[in-house]
Design a protein around this motif. Structure first.
Motif, PDB file in Angstrom:
ATOM      1  N   PRO A 156       3.169  -9.814   9.102  1.00 45.08           N
ATOM      2  CA  PRO A 156       4.008 -10.189   7.842  1.00 45.08           C
ATOM      3  C   PRO A 156       5.138  -9.442   7.787  1.00 45.08           C
ATOM      4  O   PRO A 156       6.191 -10.004   7.281  1.00 45.08           O
ATOM      5  CB  PRO A 156       2.989  -9.846   6.858  1.00 45.08           C
ATOM      6  N   LEU A 157       5.223  -8.310   8.110  1.00 45.12           N
ATOM      7  CA  LEU A 157       6.442  -7.217   7.985  1.00 45.12           C
ATOM      8  C   LEU A 157       7.547  -7.805   8.828  1.00 45.12           C
ATOM      9  O   LEU A 157       8.715  -8.127   8.425  1.00 45.12           O
ATOM     10  CB  LEU A 157       6.229  -6.053   8.362  1.00 45.12           C
ATOM     11  N   PHE A 158       7.231  -8.230  10.061  1.00 41.22           N
ATOM     12  CA  PHE A 158       8.146  -8.860  11.097  1.00 41.22           C
ATOM     13  C   PHE A 158       8.530 -10.386  10.589  1.00 41.22           C
ATOM     14  O   PHE A 158       9.813 -10.532  10.526  1.00 41.22           O
ATOM     15  CB  PHE A 158       7.638  -9.134  12.497  1.00 41.22           C
ATOM     16  N   SER A 159       7.704 -11.036   9.865  1.00 45.04           N
ATOM     17  CA  SER A 159       8.171 -12.377   9.538  1.00 45.04           C
ATOM     18  C   SER A 159       9.323 -12.356   8.502  1.00 45.04           C
ATOM     19  O   SER A 159      10.156 -13.046   8.201  1.00 45.04           O
ATOM     20  CB  SER A 159       6.936 -13.274   9.293  1.00 45.04           C
ATOM     21  N   GLY A 423       6.111   0.862  10.269  1.00 51.46           N
ATOM     22  CA  GLY A 423       5.156   1.522  11.335  1.00 51.46           C
ATOM     23  C   GLY A 423       4.580   2.867  10.790  1.00 51.46           C
ATOM     24  O   GLY A 423       3.266   3.086  10.942  1.00 51.46           O
ATOM     25  N   LEU A 424       5.217   3.612   9.884  1.00 50.82           N
ATOM     26  CA  LEU A 424       4.779   4.662   9.204  1.00 50.82           C
ATOM     27  C   LEU A 424       3.446   4.278   8.498  1.00 50.82           C
ATOM     28  O   LEU A 424       2.537   5.145   8.413  1.00 50.82           O
ATOM     29  CB  LEU A 424       5.584   5.404   8.471  1.00 50.82           C
ATOM     30  N   LEU A 425       3.544   3.223   7.598  1.00 53.83           N
ATOM     31  CA  LEU A 425       2.708   2.861   6.721  1.00 53.83           C
ATOM     32  C   LEU A 425       1.459   2.319   7.398  1.00 53.83           C
ATOM     33  O   LEU A 425       0.105   2.818   7.244  1.00 53.83           O
ATOM     34  CB  LEU A 425       3.238   2.030   5.398  1.00 53.83           C
ATOM     35  N   THR A 426       1.651   1.657   8.556  1.00 57.45           N
ATOM     36  CA  THR A 426       0.522   0.865   9.094  1.00 57.45           C
ATOM     37  C   THR A 426      -0.177   2.117   9.724  1.00 57.45           C
ATOM     38  O   THR A 426      -1.337   2.075   9.813  1.00 57.45           O
ATOM     39  CB  THR A 426       1.219  -0.060  10.140  1.00 57.45           C
TER      40      THR A 426
END
Length: 483
Positions: A156-159, A423-426
Motif C-alpha cells: 500500500p505504501l508503494f502504491s 520502512g521504520l514503521l514496518t
C-alpha cells in the motif's frame, strides 16, 4: 529468552484472514477488463489485437525474474537454501495478489470496479519486485510471518507513493530507478535498522556459502541478467522507445559484467574471482540505465553508465556495507543499498541530465511523447501543429527541461523519505513478539522453519568470524562440516 517460532497457528491464521479479506474484495470490486470480457467481443473484433499478445511476453519474462531469478539468487547461504527460495515464493505470491487490489484502486478503478487484465498483473509484479528487493536486506533474520506482514504494509505504501509521484509530481522513470529501486532500497534499510541485531556484526557460524549454493545463486543472476531488458522496457511506449530500452539495458548489463570481473580480480588479495561479486555486481548496469532507458542518451552513454554503476556497486559492497553495519545499525544482508540504492541514485542523476540535454533537434517532434509533461498544454497552437505530425499526441503541462528536472529531484527526495519512514514503521511492527522472529543463534538456518532431509549438513564447532574481511572469506569457502 527465546520466543516461540512455531508456525502452526501464526502462519495459517495470517493466511486465512488475508484470504478471507481478498475473497471479499475480489468479489466486490474486481471484474474483467474489455480485452478479457466475452461481452465485448463481436464479429468486428480481431482476436490478434487483444492486449494479451502485447503484454503477456513481458509478463512471462518478469515472472521468471520474480520466481526463478530472485528465488535462486537469495539461496546463496549454505544452510538457508530452502528459506531463501521458498520464502521468496511465498512472499511473491502474496505480494502480487495483494498488489492487484491495492494498485487497482489507484490505476484501474472506474465505474465502481477494478478492471483486470494482463497489464494489471505486470504492474503487480513490479510492486512485488519492490518487496523482494527489500527482503534482501533482512534475509536470514526473519520469519515467513514477518515477511508477509512486510509485504502487507509495503505494497500500500508503494502504491500510494507511485500514484502521488506519477499523478501529481509527474516524472519520467521508465525503468523504475526511482519508484522501484530507490523505494525498495530505503524501505528495506528502514526495516533492517529496526531489526538490528548487534551480535550479528561479528558474523554467524551459519552465515556462509557452499559450492552448490553459490552455483544456484549464480543461476538466479543469469536469469535476472537475461530477462532484465524486458523488465526495463515492459512499460515503455511501444515502438522506438521500447527498442532503445532493450538496447540500452543490454549494453549497460554487458559493460557492468566485464567491469565486475576485472574489479573482482584486482581487489582480491589472491588475484582470484569472488563469487559474490559475480552474483551481484554484474547486474548493476541494468539498474543504472533505468531512469533514462527509453531516452536518446546514445549507446556509449548506456555503456558508460553500466561501468559507473558497477564500480559504485562494487566499492559499496567492499566499504559501505560494513560501515553501515558497524556505525549506523543498518545490517544490509544482501547489499541492496549497493545494487539498488547507489545505482538508483546514479541512474536518477543520469535521467535528469538526459532531460536537461533533450532537444527537438535530437528527438524530433517525438520528444513530446517521450517527455509527455513537456508537451504544450491544451489550447496551445503548437500542440495542434505537433498533433498533425504525431496523431494521438496528448496535451502536456508545457514544462521546460529545467522545470522537469526539478520535478525529478523532488520525486527522488519524496520517494526516499516516504520509503525510509515506511520502512521504520514496518520494522517496528515486525518486531512485535508474536511474529515468530528467529533468535540470533537460529538465523540463517533452514532447520528452524522446515523439516529438513537427513542429509542436511549441520554446523558443529565452526568458527564465528570476528571481522568483516574474515566474514567474507568464510562465506566464500566450502567449509567441511560433519553430518
Amino acid at each position: 529468552m527465546r520466543g516461540s517460532t512455531s508456525l502452526q497457528v501464526r502462519l495459517p491464521a495470517l493466511v486465512l484472514v488475508s484470504e478471507v479479506v481478498m475473497i471479499v474484495l475480489y468479489a466486490v470490486f474486481v471484474t474483467y477488463d474489455d480485452n478479457a470480457n466475452a461481452k465485448m467481443q463481436n464479429n468486428a473484433t480481431n482476436p490478434m489485437e487483444n492486449s494479451l499478445y502485447r503484454d503477456y511476453p513481458y509478463f512471462a519474462d518478469v515472472q521468471v525474474m520474480i520466481f526463478v531469478g530472485f528465488g535462486c539468487l537469495l539461496a546463496f547461504f549454505r544452510f538457508y537454501g530452502f528459506s531463501g527460495m521458498v520464502f521468496n515464493f511465498l512472499t511473491a505470491t502474496f505480494a502480487i495478489q495483494w498488489a492487484i487490489l491495492v494498485q487497482g484502486f489507484f490505476q484501474f478503478y472506474y465505474a465502481g470496479k477494478i478492471h483486470l487484465g494482463v497489464v494489471n498483473l505486470l504492474n503487480a509484479e513490479f510492486a512485488c519486485a519492490v518487496v523482494l528487493i527489500s527482503f534482501g536486506a533482512v534475509l536470514g533474520k526473519t520469519s515467513p510471518v514477518q515477511l508477509l506482514v512486510m509485504a502487507l504494509l509495503e505494497i500500500p505504501l508503494f502504491s500510494v507513493t507511485e500514484w502521488v509521484v506519477l499523478k501529481y509530481i509527474r516524472i519520467t522513470d521508465a525503468g523504475g530507478s526511482i519508484l522501484i529501486h530507490l523505494f525498495a532500497c530505503y524501505f528495506g534499510l528502514g526495516v533492517t535498522f529496526m531489526l538490528y541485531r548487534p551480535s550479528l556484526n561479528k558474523g554467524h557460524s551459519k552465515e556462509m556459502t557452499s559450492y552448490q549454493s553459490d552455483i544456484l545463486s549464480l543461476m538466479g543472476t543469469l536469469f535476472l541478467w537475461v530477462f532484465w531488458p524486458s523488465f526495463n522496457s515492459a512499460l515503455t511506449s511501444k515502438g522506438d522507445d521500447q527498442h532503445r530500452a532493450v538496447l540500452h539495458t543490454f549494453l549497460g548489463l554487458s559493460s557492468s559484467t566485464i567491469t565486475a570481473f576485472a574489479l573482482s580480480a584486482v581487489f582480491n588479495k589472491r588475484g582470484k574471482l569472488t563469487m559474490a561479486d559475480i552474483q551481484n555486481v554484474t547486474l548493476a548496469g541494468g539498474v543504472t540505465v533505468g531512469a533514462s532507458v527509453d531516452m536518446m542518451i546514445s549507446p556509449v552513454a548506456a555503456y558508460a553508465l553500466g561501468i559507473m554503476g558497477c564500480t559504485a556497486c562494487f566499492f559499496g559492497y567492499k566499504y559501505l556495507t560494513p560501515f553501515l553495519a558497524n556505525h549506523m545499525r543498518i545490517q544490509d544482508q544482501c547489499g541492496i543499498h549497493n545494487l539498488h540504492g547507489l545505482t538508483g541514485l546514479i541512474s536518477s542523476l543520469a535521467g535528469i541530465c538526459a532531460i536537461l540535454l533533450a532537444t527537438e533537434e535530437t528527438y524530433g517532434p517525438s520528444m513530446y511523447q517521450i517527455f509527455s509533461h513537456r508537451a504544450p498544454p491544451e489550447g496551445d497552437p503548437k500542440l495542434q501543429e505537433l498533433q498533425r505530425l504525431i496523431p494521438g499526441l496528448k496535451p502536456g503541462l508545457g514544462r521546460t527541461g529545467q522545470e522537469q528536472a526539478l520535478y525529478q529531484v523532488a520525486a527522488i527526495f519524496s520517494t526516499v523519505a516516504a520509503s525510509a519512514v515506511g520502512g521504520l514503521l514496518t520494522g517496528w511492527v515486525m518486531k512485535l513478539p508474536f511474529m515468530a522472529a528467529p533468535s540470533d543463534e537460529d538465523c540463517f538456518d533452514d532447520e528452524l522453519f522446515f523439516d529438513v532431509p537427513s542429509d542436511f549438513a549441520r554446523v558443529e564447532g565452526l568458527k564465528t568470524p570476528t571481522s568483516f574481511d574474515e566474514k567474507i572469506q568464510m562465506s566464500s569457502m566450502n567449509t567441511t562440516v560433519e553430518t
